[in-house]
Design a protein around this motif. Structure first.
Motif, PDB file in Angstrom:
ATOM      1  N   ARG A   1       0.826  -1.209   0.000  1.00 21.36           N
ATOM      2  CA  ARG A   1       0.000   0.000   0.000  1.00 21.36           C
ATOM      3  C   ARG A   1       0.861   1.260   0.000  1.00 21.36           C
ATOM      4  NH1 ARG A   1      -2.809  -1.508   3.799  1.00 21.36           N
ATOM      5  NH2 ARG A   1      -1.898  -0.372   5.563  1.00 21.36           N
ATOM      6  N   VAL A   2       1.909   1.256   0.829  1.00 19.85           N
ATOM      7  CA  VAL A   2       2.811   2.406   0.888  1.00 19.85           C
ATOM      8  C   VAL A   2       3.568   2.561  -0.436  1.00 19.85           C
ATOM      9  CG1 VAL A   2       4.863   3.352   2.003  1.00 19.85           C
ATOM     10  CG2 VAL A   2       3.052   2.337   3.396  1.00 19.85           C
ATOM     11  N   GLY A   3       4.001   1.436  -1.016  1.00 21.26           N
ATOM     12  CA  GLY A   3       4.717   1.488  -2.286  1.00 21.26           C
ATOM     13  C   GLY A   3       3.867   2.098  -3.392  1.00 21.26           C
ATOM     14  N   GLU A   4       2.574   1.784  -3.381  1.00 25.91           N
ATOM     15  CA  GLU A   4       1.665   2.370  -4.381  1.00 25.91           C
ATOM     16  C   GLU A   4       1.569   3.882  -4.193  1.00 25.91           C
ATOM     17  OE1 GLU A   4      -1.856   0.146  -3.667  1.00 25.91           O
ATOM     18  OE2 GLU A   4      -1.188  -1.626  -4.797  1.00 25.91           O
ATOM     19  N   ARG A   5       1.536   4.325  -2.955  1.00 22.95           N
ATOM     20  CA  ARG A   5       1.469   5.767  -2.691  1.00 22.95           C
ATOM     21  C   ARG A   5       2.764   6.459  -3.101  1.00 22.95           C
ATOM     22  NH1 ARG A   5      -1.952   6.841   2.894  1.00 22.95           N
ATOM     23  NH2 ARG A   5      -3.792   5.624   2.295  1.00 22.95           N
ATOM     24  N   LEU A   6       3.880   5.792  -2.858  1.00 27.27           N
ATOM     25  CA  LEU A   6       5.157   6.371  -3.282  1.00 27.27           C
ATOM     26  C   LEU A   6       5.221   6.513  -4.799  1.00 27.27           C
ATOM     27  CD1 LEU A   6       7.633   4.570  -0.855  1.00 27.27           C
ATOM     28  CD2 LEU A   6       7.378   7.046  -1.101  1.00 27.27           C
ATOM     29  N   ALA A   7       4.691   5.534  -5.498  1.00 28.58           N
ATOM     30  CA  ALA A   7       4.682   5.604  -6.957  1.00 28.58           C
ATOM     31  C   ALA A   7       3.820   6.775  -7.435  1.00 28.58           C
ATOM     32  CB  ALA A   7       4.166   4.290  -7.541  1.00 28.58           C
ATOM     33  N   ARG A   8       2.676   6.989  -6.781  1.00 28.58           N
ATOM     34  CA  ARG A   8       1.826   8.124  -7.145  1.00 28.58           C
ATOM     35  C   ARG A   8       2.515   9.442  -6.837  1.00 28.58           C
ATOM     36  NH1 ARG A   8      -2.458   4.744  -5.263  1.00 28.58           N
ATOM     37  NH2 ARG A   8      -2.472   5.749  -3.221  1.00 28.58           N
ATOM     38  N   CYS A   9       3.218   9.481  -5.710  1.00 29.99           N
ATOM     39  CA  CYS A   9       3.953  10.698  -5.348  1.00 29.99           C
ATOM     40  C   CYS A   9       5.028  11.024  -6.385  1.00 29.99           C
ATOM     41  CB  CYS A   9       4.600  10.540  -3.971  1.00 29.99           C
ATOM     42  SG  CYS A   9       3.450  10.625  -2.584  1.00 29.99           S
ATOM     43  N   ALA A  10       5.674   9.982  -6.890  1.00 29.94           N
ATOM     44  CA  ALA A  10       6.717  10.199  -7.900  1.00 29.94           C
ATOM     45  C   ALA A  10       6.119  10.820  -9.159  1.00 29.94           C
ATOM     46  CB  ALA A  10       7.412   8.880  -8.233  1.00 29.94           C
ATOM     47  N   VAL A  11       4.953  10.324  -9.571  1.00 35.21           N
ATOM     48  CA  VAL A  11       4.287  10.880 -10.756  1.00 35.21           C
ATOM     49  C   VAL A  11       3.882  12.330 -10.501  1.00 35.21           C
ATOM     50  CG1 VAL A  11       2.240  10.722 -12.222  1.00 35.21           C
ATOM     51  CG2 VAL A  11       3.477   8.642 -11.581  1.00 35.21           C
ATOM     52  N   GLN A  12       3.296  12.585  -9.333  1.00 33.81           N
ATOM     53  CA  GLN A  12       2.847  13.942  -9.010  1.00 33.81           C
ATOM     54  C   GLN A  12       4.019  14.911  -8.930  1.00 33.81           C
ATOM     55  OE1 GLN A  12       0.374  13.647  -5.504  1.00 33.81           O
ATOM     56  NE2 GLN A  12      -1.029  12.222  -6.492  1.00 33.81           N
TER      57      GLN A  12
END
Length: 205
Positions: free
Chosen positions: A146-157
Motif C-alpha cells: 500500500r505504501v509502495g503504491e502511494r510512493l509511486a503516485r507521489c513520484a508521478v505527481q
C-alpha cells in the motif's frame, strides 16, 4: 543565481529532499543564500507544521498540549503562507534585476511559482515519511504494498508538478507570462479581523 528554470527547479527539489533528511537528524538550518535561502526557510515552516500536526492527531497528549500545538500550527501556517509570498517577491526582484518585464497583456497563471514550490515542499515531506513507513520494522507485506503504491503516485505527481513549474518559470523568464504576488490575507491570526479575538480583547478590557 542565473535565471534558468530547469536549474532552479532541480536545485529546489534537491534542497527540499536533502533538508528533510538532514532535519530529522540535526537541528533545522538554512545554509543557502538568495532565492534558495528563501525556499529553505519556507520549507522549514512546512517541516515544523507537519510535525506539529502529527502531535495534534495523537490521542496520548493532554488537552493543554493540544491547545499549545493548535497555536503553534496557526503560527507555522501563517509563516508558511508569508514565505510563499516571499518566494514570489524574490523572483520578481530577480526578474527586475535581469531586466525582464512582461507586457501588460501577458497572461497570468492561476498558481504562482511560490505556491507550486510550497506543494513540492509538502510532497518531499510526504515522500520521506512514506519511505519511513515502507521500511518500518514489523510492517507486513500488505502495508508495504500500500505504501509502495502511494510512493509511486507521489513520484508521478512530483514529476508533473516540477515539470509544470519549470514551464511556468520559463514562460515568466521569457516575459511570456506575468508574475504577481497574491497576498494570502489570513484573518484568523489578526486581532483586528477575527471577531472572536477582538471581542475577547474588549471583554478583557
Amino acid at each position: 543565481m542565473p535565471l534558468d528554470s530547469k536549474s532552479l527547479v532541480r536545485q529546489v527539489l534537491q534542497l527540499q529532499a536533502e533538508a528533510v533528511t538532514r532535519w530529522h537528524n540535526e537541528p533545522i538550518d538554512n545554509p543557502y543564500t538568495g532565492i534558495l535561502g528563501v525556499v529553505c526557510q519556507q520549507h522549514a515552516f512546512n517541516y515544523q507544521l507537519w510535525h506539529e500536526e502529527d502531535v495534534a492527531r495523537s490521542r496520548d497528549v493532554t488537552d493543554e498540549r493540544i491547545a499549545q500545538v493548535k497555536r503553534a500550527i496557526d503560527g507555522f501556517n501563517q509563516q508558511r503562507n508569508d514565505w510563499i509570498e516571499r518566494i514570489d517577491e524574490t523572483l520578481l526582484e530577480m526578474l527586475g534585476a535581469a531586466g525582464v518585464e512582461a507586457p501588460a497583456e501577458a497572461p497570468l497563471n492561476t498558481e504562482t511559482p511560490g505556491s507550486a514550490i510550497d506543494r513540492l515542499s509538502i510532497m518531499s515531506l510526504r515522500v520521506y515519511h512514506l519511505h519511513e513507513e515502507f521500511e518500518r520494522e514489523g510492517a507486513n507485506d500488505a502495508h508495504r504494498q500500500r505504501v509502495g503504491e502511494r510512493l509511486a503516485r507521489c513520484a508521478v505527481q512530483t514529476e508533473d508538478l516540477s515539470g509544470s513549474l519549470t514551464d511556468l518559470l520559463g514562460d515568466i523568464i521569457a516575459g511570456q507570462k506575468r508574475l504577481r504576488v497574491y497576498r494570502q490575507m489570513k484573518m484568523y491570526n489578526d486581532p483586528t479581523l477575527n471577531p472572536y479575538l477582538y471581542k475577547s480583547t474588549r471583554k478583557a478590557g
